[in-house]
Design a protein around this motif. Structure first.
Motif, PDB file in Angstrom:
ATOM      1  N   GLN A   3       0.842  -1.179   0.000  1.00 33.77           N
ATOM      2  CA  GLN A   3       0.000   0.000   0.000  1.00 33.77           C
ATOM      3  C   GLN A   3       0.889   1.245   0.000  1.00 33.77           C
ATOM      4  OE1 GLN A   3      -3.412  -0.352  -0.208  1.00 33.77           O
ATOM      5  NE2 GLN A   3      -2.943  -2.543  -0.341  1.00 33.77           N
ATOM      6  N   LEU A   4       0.298   2.389  -0.348  1.00 34.52           N
ATOM      7  CA  LEU A   4       1.063   3.630  -0.396  1.00 34.52           C
ATOM      8  C   LEU A   4       1.747   3.916   0.933  1.00 34.52           C
ATOM      9  CD1 LEU A   4       1.817   6.309  -1.896  1.00 34.52           C
ATOM     10  CD2 LEU A   4      -0.260   7.281  -0.875  1.00 34.52           C
ATOM     11  N   ASN A   5       1.025   3.721   2.043  1.00 32.70           N
ATOM     12  CA  ASN A   5       1.600   4.051   3.344  1.00 32.70           C
ATOM     13  C   ASN A   5       2.632   3.040   3.831  1.00 32.70           C
ATOM     14  OD1 ASN A   5      -0.082   1.934   4.043  1.00 32.70           O
ATOM     15  ND2 ASN A   5      -1.428   3.146   5.347  1.00 32.70           N
ATOM     16  N   GLU A   6       2.801   1.931   3.090  1.00 28.93           N
ATOM     17  CA  GLU A   6       3.822   0.955   3.449  1.00 28.93           C
ATOM     18  C   GLU A   6       5.154   1.215   2.750  1.00 28.93           C
ATOM     19  OE1 GLU A   6       1.725  -3.222   4.532  1.00 28.93           O
ATOM     20  OE2 GLU A   6       1.535  -2.629   2.429  1.00 28.93           O
ATOM     21  N   VAL A   7       5.133   2.016   1.694  1.00 27.92           N
ATOM     22  CA  VAL A   7       6.359   2.266   0.931  1.00 27.92           C
ATOM     23  C   VAL A   7       7.434   2.947   1.775  1.00 27.92           C
ATOM     24  CG1 VAL A   7       7.345   3.418  -1.083  1.00 27.92           C
ATOM     25  CG2 VAL A   7       5.117   2.273  -1.264  1.00 27.92           C
ATOM     26  N   PRO A   8       7.108   4.022   2.534  1.00 28.37           N
ATOM     27  CA  PRO A   8       8.140   4.607   3.394  1.00 28.37           C
ATOM     28  C   PRO A   8       8.686   3.624   4.431  1.00 28.37           C
ATOM     29  CG  PRO A   8       6.317   6.134   3.143  1.00 28.37           C
ATOM     30  CD  PRO A   8       5.871   4.834   2.562  1.00 28.37           C
ATOM     31  N   ALA A   9       7.820   2.720   4.913  1.00 22.14           N
ATOM     32  CA  ALA A   9       8.289   1.711   5.867  1.00 22.14           C
ATOM     33  C   ALA A   9       9.322   0.790   5.213  1.00 22.14           C
ATOM     34  CB  ALA A   9       7.110   0.893   6.394  1.00 22.14           C
ATOM     35  N   LEU A  10       9.067   0.400   3.959  1.00 24.15           N
ATOM     36  CA  LEU A  10      10.021  -0.426   3.224  1.00 24.15           C
ATOM     37  C   LEU A  10      11.337   0.323   3.037  1.00 24.15           C
ATOM     38  CD1 LEU A  10      10.845  -2.871   1.533  1.00 24.15           C
ATOM     39  CD2 LEU A  10       9.701  -1.811  -0.427  1.00 24.15           C
ATOM     40  N   ILE A  11      11.258   1.600   2.696  1.00 28.20           N
ATOM     41  CA  ILE A  11      12.465   2.409   2.530  1.00 28.20           C
ATOM     42  C   ILE A  11      13.226   2.479   3.855  1.00 28.20           C
ATOM     43  CG2 ILE A  11      13.334   4.724   2.017  1.00 28.20           C
ATOM     44  CD1 ILE A  11      10.876   5.067   0.165  1.00 28.20           C
ATOM     45  N   GLY A  12      12.492   2.615   4.950  1.00 33.84           N
ATOM     46  CA  GLY A  12      13.125   2.656   6.264  1.00 33.84           C
ATOM     47  C   GLY A  12      13.838   1.359   6.615  1.00 33.84           C
ATOM     48  N   VAL A  13      13.242   0.226   6.240  1.00 37.48           N
ATOM     49  CA  VAL A  13      13.882  -1.073   6.483  1.00 37.48           C
ATOM     50  C   VAL A  13      15.178  -1.189   5.679  1.00 37.48           C
ATOM     51  CG1 VAL A  13      13.649  -3.570   6.162  1.00 37.48           C
ATOM     52  CG2 VAL A  13      11.756  -2.248   7.131  1.00 37.48           C
ATOM     53  N   ARG A 302       3.274  10.816  -0.409  1.00 38.03           N
ATOM     54  CA  ARG A 302       3.668  10.943  -1.816  1.00 38.03           C
ATOM     55  C   ARG A 302       4.889  11.859  -1.961  1.00 38.03           C
ATOM     56  NH1 ARG A 302       0.265   8.572  -5.277  1.00 38.03           N
ATOM     57  NH2 ARG A 302      -1.860   8.100  -4.574  1.00 38.03           N
ATOM     58  N   PHE A 303       4.911  12.934  -1.191  1.00 33.97           N
ATOM     59  CA  PHE A 303       6.044  13.852  -1.256  1.00 33.97           C
ATOM     60  C   PHE A 303       7.342  13.139  -0.855  1.00 33.97           C
ATOM     61  CE2 PHE A 303       8.933  16.872   0.775  1.00 33.97           C
ATOM     62  CZ  PHE A 303       9.102  17.791  -0.239  1.00 33.97           C
ATOM     63  N   VAL A 304       7.290  12.355   0.237  1.00 34.13           N
ATOM     64  CA  VAL A 304       8.476  11.639   0.703  1.00 34.13           C
ATOM     65  C   VAL A 304       8.912  10.597  -0.314  1.00 34.13           C
ATOM     66  CG1 VAL A 304       9.344  10.027   2.453  1.00 34.13           C
ATOM     67  CG2 VAL A 304       8.038  12.049   3.154  1.00 34.13           C
ATOM     68  N   ILE A 305       7.951   9.848  -0.838  1.00 30.18           N
ATOM     69  CA  ILE A 305       8.274   8.774  -1.792  1.00 30.18           C
ATOM     70  C   ILE A 305       8.958   9.336  -3.035  1.00 30.18           C
ATOM     71  CG2 ILE A 305       7.274   7.045  -3.329  1.00 30.18           C
ATOM     72  CD1 ILE A 305       5.113   6.613  -1.115  1.00 30.18           C
ATOM     73  N   TRP A 306       8.479  10.497  -3.512  1.00 29.18           N
ATOM     74  CA  TRP A 306       9.094  11.104  -4.693  1.00 29.18           C
ATOM     75  C   TRP A 306      10.416  11.802  -4.362  1.00 29.18           C
ATOM     76  CZ3 TRP A 306       8.002   9.891  -9.462  1.00 29.18           C
ATOM     77  CH2 TRP A 306       6.738   9.402  -9.773  1.00 29.18           C
ATOM     78  N   SER A 307      10.580  12.226  -3.119  1.00 24.68           N
ATOM     79  CA  SER A 307      11.805  12.937  -2.730  1.00 24.68           C
ATOM     80  C   SER A 307      12.981  12.000  -2.495  1.00 24.68           C
ATOM     81  CB  SER A 307      11.554  13.751  -1.456  1.00 24.68           C
ATOM     82  OG  SER A 307      10.559  14.720  -1.655  1.00 24.68           O
ATOM     83  N   VAL A 308      12.701  10.807  -1.994  1.00 20.82           N
ATOM     84  CA  VAL A 308      13.781   9.884  -1.629  1.00 20.82           C
ATOM     85  C   VAL A 308      14.691   9.546  -2.814  1.00 20.82           C
ATOM     86  CG1 VAL A 308      14.271   7.508  -0.906  1.00 20.82           C
ATOM     87  CG2 VAL A 308      12.689   8.911   0.417  1.00 20.82           C
TER      88      VAL A 308
END
Length: 337
Positions: A3-13, A302-308
């Motif tokens: 899900q969209l809100n899980e993507v930052p968690a994956l990036i964090g892992v 969305r902002f974080v996902i595109w910024s990373v």
């Protein structure tokens, strides 16, 4: 499907994996600096300093990245962690600061002076307790001891000193020591030094395996959710893969195949963290803080996902150049004395 809100968690892992593989080895190197002994203790410490000196502070960029990602994308979980783990987080911060200060102070102190000895002890001691405390924090996140009670969050000492937290702290410490010893076999230009670090790697790897085995009944009693998730069909293959890669690393050390040992040791850490992350899903902090109920707004996500990716285009090449230039220079200088 994420899900969209899980993507930052994956990036964090992924960032956590990078921090464990890089900074974890730096912590372990400090432990071996503290435990240097024998007629070549001076050479052991010099090898460690040459190995970590040029780049070790840069590795903390991953920890900073994880913190920023957590308070931006999952502010409710960040708030709970900041309250419940206030003491261990500050102990870890103190350890990181003391490591940096003492490493520099010792480098400029007169050789064999009491100041050099004192700051060396501070550096080694801080390197020992910092990964232990960080591991205890991971244990607290998984054990279910951090609870939301109305508008308050549990914050007593037992949150992070329960048996499962202590066991995870020991696992983090010995895994860091193992990683460092494996890496140092390739940093050592002297065969005797290489052999001494090989023995340290084998010993610390055996202790890590014993602690990991002993952790299983502890998790079953004090972190039953984590224990059940580790036995889930989606996680068991990853756990077994981690065991196999660990055995490959040990065998490579035994037969003095140091590059294979290094790659497989790092791979073992990555695989074990992957297994932990999958077992933890969908919780950030079990059992009250899930990814869903802790997430920031969709616009923020969305902002974080595109910024990373943009940030990584700057960060990763910069780190690659840093390692290539300074690690290469460090090894060249070592060749000349």
């Amino acid at each position: 499907m994420l899900q969209l809100n899980e993507v930052p968690a994956l990036i964090g892992v992924l960032a956590l994996m990078a921090y464990a593989v890089l900074a974890g080895a730096d912590f372990g190197a400090g432990v071996w600096d503290l435990l240097a002994w024998g007629p070549k203790a001076k050479e052991q410490r010099k090898t460690i300093s040459n190995a970590i000196g040029p780049v070790w502070e840069a590795n903390h960029v991953w920890l900073i990245f994880i913190i920023v990602l957590l308070f931006t994308c999952y502010p409710r979980a960040f708030s709970a962690l900041s309250i419940s783990l206030f003491v261990p987080f500050h102990l870890a911060l103190l350890g990181i600061v003391l490591r940096g200060a003492s490493f520099v102070f010792r480098a400029y102190a007169p050789e064999r002076s009491r100041f050099a000895s004192f700051w060396g002890s501070v550096f080694g001691s801080a390197s020992l307790f910092t990964p232990f405390v960080l591991g205890m924090c991971m244990g607290a996140i998984s054990a279910g001891s951090i609870r939301q009670m109305g508008s308050k969050v549990t914050s007593d000492v037992s949150v992070w000193t329960n048996p499962s937290s202590v066991v995870m702290g020991l696992m983090a410490l010995f895994e860091a020591a193992y990683l460092a010893a494996v890496y140092l076999t390739l940093e050592s230009l002297d065969k005797d030094l290489q052999e001494s670090f090989r023995i340290r790697a084998l010993v610390s790897g055996f202790i890590f395996a014993a602690v990991s085995l002993g952790a299983l009944p502890v998790f079953a009693v004090y972190a039953p959710h984590l224990w059940k998730r580790l036995l889930a069909p989606s996680v068991v293959p990853i756990v077994f893969l981690g065991i196999i890669v660990g055995l490959v690393s040990a065998a490579a050390l035994f037969f003095r195949k140091y590059w294979i040992a290094r790659i497989s040791a790092a791979g073992q850490v990555v695989i074990l963290l992957l297994g932990w992350a999958i077992a933890q899903r969908p919780y950030i902090i079990y059992p009250d803080f899930t990814i869903a109920n802790s997430s920031a707004s969709e616009a923020t996500m969305r902002f974080v996902i595109w910024s990373v990716p943009i940030g990584m285009l700057i960060l990763i090449p910069s780190l690659a150049v840093l390692f290539a230039v300074f690690k290469g220079r460090s090894r060249t200088l070592s060749n000349y004395g």
